[in-house]
Design an enzyme around this catalytic site. Structure first.
Site, short mmCIF file in Angstrom:
data_model
loop_
_atom_site.label_atom_id
_atom_site.label_comp_id
_atom_site.label_asym_id
_atom_site.label_seq_id
_atom_site.Cartn_x
_atom_site.Cartn_y
_atom_site.Cartn_z
N LYS A 21 0.82 -1.21 0.00
CA LYS A 21 0.00 0.00 0.00
C LYS A 21 0.86 1.26 0.00
O LYS A 21 2.07 1.24 0.21
CB LYS A 21 -0.98 -0.03 1.17
CG LYS A 21 -2.09 -1.04 0.96
CD LYS A 21 -3.25 -0.89 1.92
CE LYS A 21 -4.43 -1.74 1.47
NZ LYS A 21 -5.56 -1.65 2.41
N ARG A 25 -3.66 -10.13 4.37
CA ARG A 25 -4.08 -10.11 2.96
C ARG A 25 -2.93 -9.58 2.12
O ARG A 25 -2.49 -8.45 2.33
CB ARG A 25 -5.33 -9.23 2.82
CG ARG A 25 -5.91 -9.14 1.41
CD ARG A 25 -7.14 -8.24 1.42
NE ARG A 25 -7.78 -8.16 0.12
CZ ARG A 25 -7.47 -7.26 -0.81
NH1 ARG A 25 -6.52 -6.34 -0.57
NH2 ARG A 25 -8.09 -7.25 -1.97
#
Length: 299
Positions: free
Chosen positions: A230, A264
């Site tokens: 991210k 994840r």
């Protein structure tokens, strides 16, 4: 001494798998059947490519595969019918080939309904139950639901997010949404929570969430850590998307050591190794073997 926050219901039956989240951490592999996903930029948009990616994640050690047809990022809305046409064939093909737990990343109740009918075991709603029918659809099935902290209307901008205390506000939000889900008929034993790193949050907010992950885990439900590649990692390390693996692994381990029960990720194999090492450090996993300095001779 490191210790995990206790869970109210650590043993979960999800699909054909039984997880004891007091003794294990699950790895969720990401498969995006989108032409505009933030990380893979459409490499798995084709049906065959998406199915191959899902089965490769299973072969690499993923306990769960998370299939998505729409990115979280702001953009034009995609009709539920078209989103379902993207994800349902992948679910059907993966289910026919594997008993892996299948998660579907969607905020549309209708897509969730069709996904569950096709074989999905988890609905991963990254919009904090924006669709009022979502709880009822999941509640009428045997599937589990991931409830995520995010503030924006789906696929819209949320400029300059502000929090007085991001962790306290995320915890309050998640507690409220879980209470709504339970009031709507979904048992807490089928709910997973996600603090939503980077979702309507800047890099400093997300770093604070990782730093205080144990406060989120203290809610007593399994917590998903969705940190892989991210922007907070890119901004922290000044790293473009293809060079964020090390930062992703560090963030995943930091979260696991504070109570994350599912991570994840895009890169499954290295994450599985990092998570297994973190489990051993926590004392919830035995080493694969013991040989070093265990006999009459040092080896």
């Amino acid at each position: 001494m490191l210790s995990l926050p206790p869970l109210d219901s650590p043993v979960r039956r999800i699909g054909t798998r039984s997880f004891d989240f007091s003794r294990e951490v699950a790895v969720m592999g990401i498969v995006n059947r989108t032409p505009d996903s933030f990380y893979d930029q459409g490499r798995t948009f084709g049906l065959e490519a998406a199915v191959r990616a899902a089965l490769a994640a299973v072969a690499a050690g993923a306990d769960i595969v998370d299939i998505g047809g729409v990115p979280f990022a702001p953009g034009d809305p995609l009709p539920a019918q078209e989103e379902a046409e993207r994800v349902v064939p992948v679910i059907e093909a993966v289910r026919a080939a594997s008993d892996v737990v299948i998660s579907v990343d969607t905020f549309h109740a209708e897509v969730a309904r069709r996904s569950i009918a096709a074989g999905a075991d988890i609905i991963n709603d990254t919009t904090g139950l924006s669709d009022p029918d979502m709880v009822g659809v999941v509640g009428d099935s045997a599937a589990s639901l991931i409830v995520t902290h995010s503030l924006a209307t789906p696929r819209t901008q949320y400029p300059r997010p502000h929090y007085d205390d991001v962790v306290v506000e995320v915890v309050e939000f998640l507690r409220d949404r879980v209470e709504r889900a339970v009031a709507g008929g979904l048992t807490a034993e089928r709910i997973i929570i996600d603090p939503g790193p980077d979702l309507n949050k800047n890099t400093l907010h997300t770093l604070e969430i990782v730093r205080r992950f144990d406060e989120i885990a203290a809610l007593g439900l399994p917590v998903l850590a969705a940190l892989s590649n991210k922007d907070f990692i890119g901004e922290t390390l000044d790293a473009p998307k293809p060079e964020r693996l090390e930062g992703s692994l560090a963030a995943a381990v930091a979260s696991v050591l504070q109570g994350a029960r599912i991570v994840r990720v895009h890169e499954v194999a290295p994450t599985v190794a990092a998570v297994r090492m973190a489990e051993a450090i926590l004392g919830i996993r035995e080493p694969a073997y013991l040989k070093h300095n265990m006999g009459e001779f040092n080896e």
